[in-house]
Design an enzyme around this catalytic site. Structure first.
Site, PDB file in Angstrom:
ATOM      1  N   LEU A  34       0.833  -1.205   0.000  1.00  0.00           N
ATOM      2  CA  LEU A  34       0.000   0.000   0.000  1.00  0.00           C
ATOM      3  C   LEU A  34       0.869   1.257   0.000  1.00  0.00           C
ATOM      4  O   LEU A  34       0.849   2.055   0.941  1.00  0.00           O
ATOM      5  CB  LEU A  34      -1.004   0.005   1.161  1.00  0.00           C
ATOM      6  CG  LEU A  34      -2.057  -1.106   1.117  1.00  0.00           C
ATOM      7  CD1 LEU A  34      -3.009  -0.999   2.298  1.00  0.00           C
ATOM      8  CD2 LEU A  34      -2.861  -1.084  -0.187  1.00  0.00           C
ATOM      9  N   THR A 136       7.134  -5.039 -18.520  1.00  0.00           N
ATOM     10  CA  THR A 136       6.730  -3.975 -19.426  1.00  0.00           C
ATOM     11  C   THR A 136       7.483  -4.045 -20.754  1.00  0.00           C
ATOM     12  O   THR A 136       8.600  -4.568 -20.808  1.00  0.00           O
ATOM     13  CB  THR A 136       7.010  -2.613 -18.747  1.00  0.00           C
ATOM     14  OG1 THR A 136       6.922  -1.579 -19.715  1.00  0.00           O
ATOM     15  CG2 THR A 136       8.417  -2.555 -18.151  1.00  0.00           C
ATOM     16  N   ASP A 137       6.907  -3.461 -21.797  1.00  0.00           N
ATOM     17  CA  ASP A 137       7.629  -3.378 -23.074  1.00  0.00           C
ATOM     18  C   ASP A 137       8.746  -2.323 -23.014  1.00  0.00           C
ATOM     19  O   ASP A 137       9.586  -2.259 -23.907  1.00  0.00           O
ATOM     20  CB  ASP A 137       6.666  -3.060 -24.239  1.00  0.00           C
ATOM     21  CG  ASP A 137       5.960  -1.716 -24.109  1.00  0.00           C
ATOM     22  OD1 ASP A 137       6.093  -1.052 -23.058  1.00  0.00           O
ATOM     23  OD2 ASP A 137       5.274  -1.319 -25.075  1.00  0.00           O
ATOM     24  N   GLU A 138       8.762  -1.514 -21.932  1.00  0.00           N
ATOM     25  CA  GLU A 138       9.783  -0.457 -21.842  1.00  0.00           C
ATOM     26  C   GLU A 138      11.183  -1.042 -21.676  1.00  0.00           C
ATOM     27  O   GLU A 138      12.175  -0.337 -21.891  1.00  0.00           O
ATOM     28  CB  GLU A 138       9.457   0.513 -20.699  1.00  0.00           C
ATOM     29  CG  GLU A 138       8.107   1.186 -20.916  1.00  0.00           C
ATOM     30  CD  GLU A 138       7.864   2.428 -20.076  1.00  0.00           C
ATOM     31  OE1 GLU A 138       8.834   3.069 -19.682  1.00  0.00           O
ATOM     32  OE2 GLU A 138       6.690   2.734 -19.842  1.00  0.00           O
ATOM     33  N   TYR A 162      13.207   3.441 -14.246  1.00  0.00           N
ATOM     34  CA  TYR A 162      12.078   2.489 -14.135  1.00  0.00           C
ATOM     35  C   TYR A 162      12.313   1.281 -15.031  1.00  0.00           C
ATOM     36  O   TYR A 162      12.305   0.134 -14.582  1.00  0.00           O
ATOM     37  CB  TYR A 162      10.750   3.178 -14.500  1.00  0.00           C
ATOM     38  CG  TYR A 162       9.637   2.184 -14.800  1.00  0.00           C
ATOM     39  CD1 TYR A 162       9.133   1.352 -13.810  1.00  0.00           C
ATOM     40  CD2 TYR A 162       9.093   2.076 -16.096  1.00  0.00           C
ATOM     41  CE1 TYR A 162       8.125   0.421 -14.088  1.00  0.00           C
ATOM     42  CE2 TYR A 162       8.088   1.154 -16.374  1.00  0.00           C
ATOM     43  CZ  TYR A 162       7.608   0.325 -15.372  1.00  0.00           C
ATOM     44  OH  TYR A 162       6.624  -0.591 -15.646  1.00  0.00           O
ATOM     45  N   LYS A 166      13.062  -2.700 -14.150  1.00  0.00           N
ATOM     46  CA  LYS A 166      12.194  -3.807 -14.596  1.00  0.00           C
ATOM     47  C   LYS A 166      13.024  -4.805 -15.420  1.00  0.00           C
ATOM     48  O   LYS A 166      12.842  -6.016 -15.300  1.00  0.00           O
ATOM     49  CB  LYS A 166      11.019  -3.280 -15.418  1.00  0.00           C
ATOM     50  CG  LYS A 166       9.972  -2.514 -14.626  1.00  0.00           C
ATOM     51  CD  LYS A 166       9.255  -3.337 -13.556  1.00  0.00           C
ATOM     52  CE  LYS A 166       8.355  -4.408 -14.114  1.00  0.00           C
ATOM     53  NZ  LYS A 166       7.559  -5.062 -13.046  1.00  0.00           N
ATOM     54  N   ASN A 261       1.033  10.510 -28.397  1.00  0.00           N
ATOM     55  CA  ASN A 261       0.439  11.050 -27.167  1.00  0.00           C
ATOM     56  C   ASN A 261      -0.548  12.175 -27.471  1.00  0.00           C
ATOM     57  O   ASN A 261      -1.622  12.254 -26.877  1.00  0.00           O
ATOM     58  CB  ASN A 261       1.536  11.574 -26.235  1.00  0.00           C
ATOM     59  CG  ASN A 261       2.237  10.441 -25.491  1.00  0.00           C
ATOM     60  OD1 ASN A 261       1.778   9.287 -25.523  1.00  0.00           O
ATOM     61  ND2 ASN A 261       3.338  10.755 -24.847  1.00  0.00           N
ATOM     62  N   PRO A 297      13.470  13.880 -19.717  1.00  0.00           N
ATOM     63  CA  PRO A 297      14.799  13.443 -20.141  1.00  0.00           C
ATOM     64  C   PRO A 297      14.781  11.959 -20.543  1.00  0.00           C
ATOM     65  O   PRO A 297      14.143  11.144 -19.869  1.00  0.00           O
ATOM     66  CB  PRO A 297      15.672  13.634 -18.892  1.00  0.00           C
ATOM     67  CG  PRO A 297      14.823  14.257 -17.858  1.00  0.00           C
ATOM     68  CD  PRO A 297      13.403  14.306 -18.316  1.00  0.00           C
TER      69      PRO A 297
END
Ligand code: NAD
Length: 357
Positions: A34, A136-138, A162, A166, A261, A297
């Site tokens: 949480l 993730t695909d990132e 991030y 991952k 976007n 960035p």
């Protein structure tokens, strides 16, 4: 089946838990620290279900995790707990290293010991055991060639703290499979959107800022391309993989919905013109609120997923198009003011929390 879901109070995890409760007979233990992103109000529809239990726990706490494994005796682990917001990873990477890398390592170690015990004590249960890591695909970085797609064998080239954290966790999971024989499966998915999404992410942020007559921030010129998947389609894909995915396999999951976007922002403004025509005072058109801000960035330009393997092998295809999913999402935010107002003012936590962007 007994399914232990980490991060089940988050955006995607709560969709998985709601899906497991409404569409299957499986038992769920939801383990979640949480953090600011965890919200038990996203699980209120399942909280009285006798097949559901919740424990507040940090995946970095091995002793507490072991206790949960011993008591619940899971058949499947679905690991979604993570720090997930790229902007936050740039401002403060430490929590991302801690939860996404060290936390995943802890969970793998607890799972490895538990799996060893299962092999000795209950061969049938051991044969069915699976550790499903949700990623993730990132991790693949971004694509230059407009025709290219990420496949399951695309080399990793993460750009942000991030995605690097991952990527590290994906490598750990593969190593625990190869070295220790832990039965694992990994999924890498594109951008999700839908109900119960924390309003620091693009789509809910734009909806709620527009309704409040606030600027709609768009990074750079808004030309970054993402593939969008409705969260309930993702939840269904994850459950398919957890139950039927091959051990040691990786599946890419995507929505076949590549959008810039800025196109997403315009589409939300158009839907709001139709569904919420009573605009805040001084606003002629929602799109007039669009404000271009300095780019993030290291911002990746284009992500696009080849999801043919999961379609071919497990028969999964998304039910929603981007148009139908976005319409559902905008309607959900219009009909669920209480949920997001309590997130915005922090009362879902009993304290005021800044929503970042
Ligand atoms: P989220 O930020 O909404 O939820 C994360 C959940 O994990 C929260 O409930 C939080 O309380 C919990 N958590 C964080 N640290 C923890 C810890 N140390 N111990 C236990 N629980 C902890 O994230 P999400 O968008 O639901 O993403 C879930 C997973 O899916 C993540 O692993 C993310 O990398 C992956 N993913 C997300 C997307 C997306 O578009 N959101 C796309 C692909 C993959």
């Amino acid at each position: 089946m007994k399914i232990l879901v980490t991060g089940g109070a988050g955006f995607i995890g709560s969709a998985v838990v709601r899906y497991l409760m409404s569409e299957t007979d499986h038992e769920v233990l939801c383990v979640d620290k949480l953090t600011y992103a965890g919200n038990l109000e996203s699980l209120s529809v399942v909280e009285n279900n006798e097949r559901y239990r919740f424990v507040q726990a940090d995946i970095c706490d091995q002793a507490l995790l072991s206790k949960q494994f011993d008591e619940f005796c899971p058949d499947i682990i679905m690991h979604l707990a993570a720090e997930s917001h790229v902007d936050r990873s740039i401002d403060g990477p430490s929590a991302f290293i801690e939860t996404n890398i060290v936390g995943t390592y802890n969970l793998l170690e607890v799972s490895r010991k538990y799996f060893k015990w299962l092999c000795e004590e209950n061969a049938e249960k051991a044969a069915a055991f699976k550790f499903h890591h949700i990623s993730t695909d990132e991790v693949y970085g971004d694509l230059d060639d407009p025709e290219d797609l990420f496949s399951e064998t695309t080399p990793y080239a993460p750009s942000s703290p991030y995605s690097a954290s991952k990527a590290s966790s994906d490598h750990l999971v593969r190593a625990w499979q190869r070295t220790f024989g832990l039965p694992t499966v990994i999924t890498n998915c594109s951008n999700n959107y839908g109900p119960y999404h924390f309003p620091e992410k693009l789509i809910p942020l734009i909806i709620l800022n527009a309704l409040a007559g606030k600027p709609l921030p768009v990074y750079g010129d808004g030309s970054q391309i993402r593939d969008w998947l409705y969260v309930e389609d993702h939840a269904k894909a994850l459950v398919e993989v957890a139950l039927k995915g091959g051990t040691g396999e990786t599946y890419n999951i995507g929505g076949h919905n590549e959008k810039k976007n800025i196109e997403v922002v315009f589409a939300i403004c158009e839907l709001l013109e139709e569904l919420a025509p009573n605009k805040p005072s001084g606003v002629a058109y929602y799109k007039d609120l669009i404000t271009y801000v300095d780019d993030r960035p290291g911002h990746d330009l284009r992500y696009a997923i080849d999801a043919s393997k999961i379609q071919r092998e497990l028969g999964w295809v998304p039910a929603e198009t981007f148009d139908s999913g976005l319409r559902k999402t905008v309607k959900w935010y219009l009909n669920n003011e209480r949920w997001w107002k309590r997130v915005l003012d922090g009362s879902y936590k009993g304290e005021r929390l800044g929503v970042k962007r």
